[in-house]
Design a protein around this motif. Sequence first.
Motif, PDB file in Angstrom:
ATOM      1  N   SER A 106       0.824  -1.212   0.000  1.00 50.22           N
ATOM      2  CA  SER A 106       0.000   0.000   0.000  1.00 50.22           C
ATOM      3  C   SER A 106       0.860   1.266   0.000  1.00 50.22           C
ATOM      4  N   LEU A 107       2.029   1.161   0.622  1.00 48.71           N
ATOM      5  CA  LEU A 107       2.992   2.265   0.610  1.00 48.71           C
ATOM      6  C   LEU A 107       3.338   2.640  -0.837  1.00 48.71           C
ATOM      7  N   HIS A 108       3.557   1.624  -1.646  1.00 44.87           N
ATOM      8  CA  HIS A 108       3.924   1.820  -3.054  1.00 44.87           C
ATOM      9  C   HIS A 108       2.736   2.350  -3.860  1.00 44.87           C
ATOM     10  N   ALA A 109       1.552   1.844  -3.544  1.00 47.55           N
ATOM     11  CA  ALA A 109       0.352   2.300  -4.260  1.00 47.55           C
ATOM     12  C   ALA A 109       0.063   3.759  -3.949  1.00 47.55           C
ATOM     13  N   LEU A 110       0.315   4.156  -2.701  1.00 50.14           N
ATOM     14  CA  LEU A 110       0.029   5.527  -2.276  1.00 50.14           C
ATOM     15  C   LEU A 110       0.953   6.552  -2.903  1.00 50.14           C
ATOM     16  N   MET A 111       2.237   6.206  -3.008  1.00 49.21           N
ATOM     17  CA  MET A 111       3.191   7.171  -3.572  1.00 49.21           C
ATOM     18  C   MET A 111       2.799   7.434  -5.026  1.00 49.21           C
ATOM     19  N   PRO A 112       2.722   8.705  -5.441  1.00 50.80           N
ATOM     20  CA  PRO A 112       2.264   9.006  -6.807  1.00 50.80           C
ATOM     21  C   PRO A 112       3.301   8.709  -7.880  1.00 50.80           C
ATOM     22  N   HIS A 113       4.555   8.491  -7.477  1.00 51.20           N
ATOM     23  CA  HIS A 113       5.636   8.312  -8.443  1.00 51.20           C
ATOM     24  C   HIS A 113       5.549   6.969  -9.163  1.00 51.20           C
ATOM     25  N   ARG A 114       6.088   6.922 -10.378  1.00 50.28           N
ATOM     26  CA  ARG A 114       6.073   5.683 -11.163  1.00 50.28           C
ATOM     27  C   ARG A 114       6.951   4.621 -10.512  1.00 50.28           C
ATOM     28  N   VAL A 115       8.103   5.024 -10.001  1.00 46.50           N
ATOM     29  CA  VAL A 115       9.021   4.072  -9.360  1.00 46.50           C
ATOM     30  C   VAL A 115       9.167   4.434  -7.885  1.00 46.50           C
ATOM     31  N   VAL A 116       9.037   3.441  -7.029  1.00 44.37           N
ATOM     32  CA  VAL A 116       9.179   3.666  -5.583  1.00 44.37           C
ATOM     33  C   VAL A 116      10.163   2.640  -5.009  1.00 44.37           C
ATOM     34  N   LEU A 117      11.090   3.141  -4.207  1.00 48.34           N
ATOM     35  CA  LEU A 117      12.080   2.282  -3.557  1.00 48.34           C
ATOM     36  C   LEU A 117      11.930   2.437  -2.054  1.00 48.34           C
ATOM     37  N   HIS A 118      11.955   1.322  -1.343  1.00 47.03           N
ATOM     38  CA  HIS A 118      11.888   1.372   0.119  1.00 47.03           C
ATOM     39  C   HIS A 118      12.980   0.484   0.676  1.00 47.03           C
ATOM     40  N   ASN A 119      13.801   1.045   1.552  1.00 41.88           N
ATOM     41  CA  ASN A 119      14.829   0.208   2.175  1.00 41.88           C
ATOM     42  C   ASN A 119      14.929   0.475   3.671  1.00 41.88           C
ATOM     43  N   HIS A 120      15.734  -0.337   4.325  1.00 43.53           N
ATOM     44  CA  HIS A 120      15.987  -0.212   5.757  1.00 43.53           C
ATOM     45  C   HIS A 120      17.449   0.197   5.938  1.00 43.53           C
ATOM     46  N   ASP A 121      17.797   1.330   5.335  1.00 42.99           N
ATOM     47  CA  ASP A 121      19.166   1.841   5.401  1.00 42.99           C
ATOM     48  C   ASP A 121      19.544   2.065   6.866  1.00 42.99           C
ATOM     49  N   VAL A 122      20.681   1.487   7.267  1.00 37.80           N
ATOM     50  CA  VAL A 122      21.041   1.551   8.692  1.00 37.80           C
ATOM     51  C   VAL A 122      21.330   2.991   9.140  1.00 37.80           C
ATOM     52  N   ASN A 123      21.843   3.829   8.238  1.00 32.66           N
ATOM     53  CA  ASN A 123      22.075   5.238   8.587  1.00 32.66           C
ATOM     54  C   ASN A 123      20.739   5.941   8.847  1.00 32.66           C
ATOM     55  N   VAL A 124      19.776   5.680   7.960  1.00 28.20           N
ATOM     56  CA  VAL A 124      18.453   6.296   8.103  1.00 28.20           C
ATOM     57  C   VAL A 124      17.789   5.814   9.398  1.00 28.20           C
ATOM     58  N   ILE A 125      17.917   4.507   9.684  1.00 25.77           N
ATOM     59  CA  ILE A 125      17.304   3.972  10.906  1.00 25.77           C
ATOM     60  C   ILE A 125      17.855   4.688  12.139  1.00 25.77           C
ATOM     61  N   VAL A 126      19.164   4.952  12.145  1.00 27.39           N
ATOM     62  CA  VAL A 126      19.754   5.648  13.304  1.00 27.39           C
ATOM     63  C   VAL A 126      19.080   7.006  13.502  1.00 27.39           C
ATOM     64  N   TRP A 127      18.999   7.795  12.436  1.00 28.49           N
ATOM     65  CA  TRP A 127      18.353   9.111  12.543  1.00 28.49           C
ATOM     66  C   TRP A 127      16.892   8.951  12.958  1.00 28.49           C
ATOM     67  N   PRO A 154       3.952  -1.573  10.142  1.00 26.57           N
ATOM     68  CA  PRO A 154       3.736  -1.901   8.723  1.00 26.57           C
ATOM     69  C   PRO A 154       2.379  -2.583   8.537  1.00 26.57           C
ATOM     70  N   GLY A 155       1.683  -2.200   7.476  1.00 25.38           N
ATOM     71  CA  GLY A 155       0.308  -2.656   7.277  1.00 25.38           C
ATOM     72  C   GLY A 155      -0.599  -1.440   7.329  1.00 25.38           C
ATOM     73  N   LEU A 156      -1.829  -1.650   7.768  1.00 24.76           N
ATOM     74  CA  LEU A 156      -2.803  -0.555   7.751  1.00 24.76           C
ATOM     75  C   LEU A 156      -2.363   0.684   8.546  1.00 24.76           C
ATOM     76  N   PRO A 157      -1.804   0.521   9.761  1.00 25.34           N
ATOM     77  CA  PRO A 157      -1.404   1.736  10.496  1.00 25.34           C
ATOM     78  C   PRO A 157      -0.380   2.578   9.737  1.00 25.34           C
ATOM     79  N   LEU A 158       0.603   1.945   9.106  1.00 26.85           N
ATOM     80  CA  LEU A 158       1.600   2.698   8.344  1.00 26.85           C
ATOM     81  C   LEU A 158       0.959   3.332   7.108  1.00 26.85           C
ATOM     82  N   THR A 159       0.069   2.584   6.468  1.00 27.84           N
ATOM     83  CA  THR A 159      -0.650   3.121   5.315  1.00 27.84           C
ATOM     84  C   THR A 159      -1.375   4.411   5.692  1.00 27.84           C
ATOM     85  N   ARG A 160      -2.061   4.378   6.852  1.00 28.21           N
ATOM     86  CA  ARG A 160      -2.797   5.568   7.310  1.00 28.21           C
ATOM     87  C   ARG A 160      -1.845   6.732   7.564  1.00 28.21           C
ATOM     88  N   ALA A 161      -0.702   6.434   8.189  1.00 25.75           N
ATOM     89  CA  ALA A 161       0.258   7.496   8.533  1.00 25.75           C
ATOM     90  C   ALA A 161       0.832   8.135   7.265  1.00 25.75           C
TER      91      ALA A 161
END
Length: 353
Positions: A106-127, A154-161
């Motif tokens: 649903s995260l991917h469906a929500l983003m309006p962009h044609r290509v969507v990337l989602h990762n668990h980058d350890v630097n991003v997680i720290v911030w 992850p799931g409906l709560p994240l979709t809502r957020a």
Amino acid sequence: MSGEATSHRQTYDHAPFLRPLAVLSAAMGRELTQVQGPGGNTSLKHEGVLWVKASGTDLADAVETPIFVPVDLETARNAILADEDRPIPALDTQEAEGMRPSIECSLHALMPHRVVLHNHDVNVIVWAARADAKATLGAAMAGLNWAFVPYARPGLPLTRAVRAVLDTSRPDILVLGNHGLVVGGETPEAAAAHLDRVRERLEIEPRTVAGPDHDRLHALCEGTRFAPAAMAAAHLTALDEAALHVAAGGVLYPDHVVFLGPDLAVLPQDGEGGLEEIEARLVAVPGAGVLIEKSVPEAAQAMAACLGLVSIRFPQDVDTRYLNADDIAALLGWDAEKYRQELARRKAAAMQG
Ligand SMILES: [Zn+2]
């Protein structure tokens, strides 16, 4: 090289437009600092169809194996608008047989962009696991078209957020609190450029430490259900005082709970032979390294490595936003009250022992 190119051509004969995304996804998936085990997912929207990584597949395999499952974009978006709490079905095609879309579809469906990337980058997680995440990120990400999404399961709560954020803005970059990164672009290259920009801004130099004490770890494990963690990065958690402090303080992000459970046990300095009483799947031996239950799946080894890579980067003397008891219970599929009782039981047992 030509072998890879050939098989990659065959892998996406049914959807050749996926090839550039497959190459990018595999490169992301091979970077342990971005993707650990089956974590992270990518997608592409093409002629009303959302092609999204299937649940349980690894991005690293994207070139060799078809990992993308087709979903009707309008059906997915309607399910989101209707606030439906059930998985979005795959299209009934031969390619989709036996595949389910990622829980983060649903995260991917929500983003309006044609290509969507989602990762668990350890630097991003720290911030994103700092108590002051939104404010400090605001300074670090100044000038980028980004938004912060407070932690949601992850799931409906994240979709809502995410929906709440996208209702009023059109960011190309989302930092998900206690979770990771989402970027969107019209092409894989454009999306990857956002990823690189964020990585430049948020990269954190890991503290340097001495290597693990393999002899001690093996000696401790003898005759127990534990073994030294398989991936070198996993040991970082126990080889640096500040890393151990942040890792032992609570759960930093959801995949850790899913694969390793909520607890990290810390073996006392004089704790030789005390492993049998430990209920956790992960044990830090300060100054020596990390032990892991032998029976855990391969993905759990990658998650143990993730914890090492995150905790060795976590700044000292910064307040942490850990997942709370309700967050953890929800991830484990437990009743929140039952989980609080279990926590109280373990605390009492630990005090007696
Ligand atoms: Zn995720």
